[in-house]
Design a protein around this motif. Sequence first.
Motif, PDB file in Angstrom:
ATOM      1  N   ASN A  50       0.822  -1.213   0.000  1.00 34.41           N
ATOM      2  CA  ASN A  50       0.000   0.000   0.000  1.00 34.41           C
ATOM      3  C   ASN A  50       0.855   1.262   0.000  1.00 34.41           C
ATOM      4  N   GLN A  63      -7.156   1.170  -4.284  1.00 41.01           N
ATOM      5  CA  GLN A  63      -6.077   2.149  -4.156  1.00 41.01           C
ATOM      6  C   GLN A  63      -5.396   2.385  -5.500  1.00 41.01           C
ATOM      7  N   ASP A  85      -7.555   4.698  -7.483  1.00 43.23           N
ATOM      8  CA  ASP A  85      -7.477   6.087  -7.026  1.00 43.23           C
ATOM      9  C   ASP A  85      -6.177   6.749  -7.464  1.00 43.23           C
ATOM     10  N   GLU A  86      -5.081   5.997  -7.442  1.00 46.42           N
ATOM     11  CA  GLU A  86      -3.802   6.562  -7.874  1.00 46.42           C
ATOM     12  C   GLU A  86      -3.809   6.842  -9.375  1.00 46.42           C
ATOM     13  N   ALA A 131       1.212   4.107  -3.031  1.00 51.06           N
ATOM     14  CA  ALA A 131       0.893   5.507  -2.736  1.00 51.06           C
ATOM     15  C   ALA A 131       2.086   6.450  -2.889  1.00 51.06           C
TER      16      ALA A 131
END
Length: 203
Positions: free
Chosen positions: A79, A138, A141-142, A83
Amino acid sequence: MDGVVRPGRRLEPQARRDQILAGAVAYFAEVGLGGTTRDLAQRIGITQALLYRYFASKAELVEAVFERVFLDRLSPHWNAEIADRSRPLEERLRHFYRQYAAAIFTYEWMRIFMWAGLAGEALNQRYLSRVGDSLLAQLRDEIAAAGPYGAPDMEAMWALHGSIVYLGIRRFIYQLPTPDDVSPVIDESVDRFLAGIRRPQAG
């Protein structure tokens, strides 16, 4: 560790549990989750009663197999790496899927996953829910935050994910030839996916 208990060996409780669990992983990968604890105990060279000293039921043993084969392979670092916007998005996606493939492209992972799905076990649903909620969402979203790409929906994310996993299915389920090094194939899949959702340049 093959899970076979050698005659005359006395093991500490944790070592014995680990040995039984290793044997269970190998056994269920070969015969499926319909295999019995009686056959498993015979295969690894212990009594069924001894097996139940460490795992109170078959369901408890299967849960331990699930944790060992699936959950323990999910890196706690993924994660944060996904990110890390100091690295280009394309690099992050390629890196993640190379690591993910390295974690799951094994005989045990692929076969137990397929057996569990065919048996209608909830293990697959639990695992896929975790992957979708904690990793694919995730990644989505990135991608959306990266600028040049449109925001993919979760169906598109699962399509990308499935294309990577299918390499392992071809190798370990269908026993078809696949490249020894799948990294270039993974990179190509990621690049093709991103090219498909890139926003057209204005003008």
